[in-house]
Design an enzyme around this catalytic site. Structure first.
Site: not given
Length: 329
Positions: A67, A95, A109, A201
């Protein structure tokens, strides 16, 4: 890493509006992987375009969208390496992400508006107590603002148009989820190692709901993808600096990872020149001798250290599925 000048014909006379002394940049036959440290705010497509321009190649693609609001590892395949992209996309990813407690957003987010709030704040012990619930194979509902297709349309396009998007839960695998730090009562930093299709997310959203405090991701960085780790990453600034290097091609060759790096998890088969030529023509090769593999499944063939083909072993024969057009040593 092999390089060769692109074949070309004699240049036509310049048009009146062209500078006859100007030289257009050549497109090199560059094959391999650039493991980009994608900056915050750039789309994955923009990152691929920038690498193509800086390296000077015409064929490139990435192995897994990152993203714009995320930074970190974006493996970019150049030339013949694009044929190995699925093997990198299927690999595990790592991550590091920061969650802000107290608010849930439409996008999960910091980009979307707040849809729910809570005054509760979890302690580190309370957070650690729920982490096991998110490890292993679990069912996860992707964010409404995601690239998943619904009746042929991207979910994020439908959501931005104001339509209600309901995505079904699907199985994902999380190998590890750890609490790294709690800088203050409002934020927590996590590290996750997960399989293909996992949405970090959604992890933040679901943990926030379970803990009764709501939550959304405010920072996300990808640290590893498949065979690539943090030490493999290079920045756009590094690539830009190479444009003016007197040893540009040698420097690039040191930075670009070989095509076969993506195939680290499958067996390699050594081929004779004669068998390699059969594979290049799309013909299967019988695997004979005491060192012949006794298993079936995916493998790749090399000849004198050069990648030749990617294919499958079945009942003692190797059949090519993808043939690589690389310069021969």
């Amino acid at each position: 890493m092999k390089w060769r000048a692109a074949a070309g014909s004699e240049s036509p006379p310049p048009r009146n509006d062209e500078d006859p002394m100007a030289k257009k940049p050549k497109k090199n036959d560059v094959h391999g992987w650039v493991v980009l440290d994608k900056p915050f705010g750039m789309t994955s497509t923009q990152a691929v375009g920038a690498v193509k321009r800086l390296v000077g190649t015409s064929k490139a693609g990435h192995a897994g969208t990152l993203d714009p609001l995320a930074s970190g590892m974006l493996p970019i395949a150049l030339g013949e390496a694009t044929k190995t992209v699925p093997f990198v996309m299927d690999g595990a990813k790592v991550y590091r992400f920061t969650v802000r407690w107290g608010a849930e957003t439409t996008t999960d987010d910091a980009e979307g508006p707040v849809v729910a709030t809570a005054d509760v704040r979890p302690t580190p012990d309370e957070i650690n107590a729920v982490l096991d619930d998110y490890e292993g194979v679990i069912m996860q509902v992707p964010p409404a603002f995601s690239a998943i297709k619904v009746d042929g349309e991207r979910a994020y396009d439908l959501a931005r148009a104001g339509e209600e998007v309901e995505l079904e839960a699907r199985p994902i695998e999380i190998h590890a989820l750890d609490l790294v730090d709690c800088p203050d009562t409002d934020t927590a930093i996590f590290e996750a190692e997960c399989g293909k299709g996992t949405y970090v997310r959604s992890l933040a959203r679901d943990m926030g709901r379970q803990l009764g405090c709501r939550g959304h991701v405010i920072e996300l960085r990808r640290l590893a993808v498949g065979p690539f780790g943090e030490d493999d990453m290079i920045s756009l600034e590094m690539l830009e600096a190479l444009r003016h290097s007197p040893a540009r091609e040698d420097d690039l060759a040191r930075l670009i990872r070989p095509v076969e790096t993506a195939l680290d998890d499958i067996p390699a088969l050594a081929m004779s020149e004669a068998d390699a030529n059969r594979l290049r023509n799309g013909q299967p090769v019988l695997l004979r001798g005491r060192d012949a593999p006794t298993f079936d499944g995916p493998a790749y063939a090399v000849c004198r250290g050069q990648l030749v083909a990617l294919g499958d072993i079945d009942r003692g024969a190797f059949s090519p599925k993808r043939v690589f057009n690389l310069a021969r040593t």
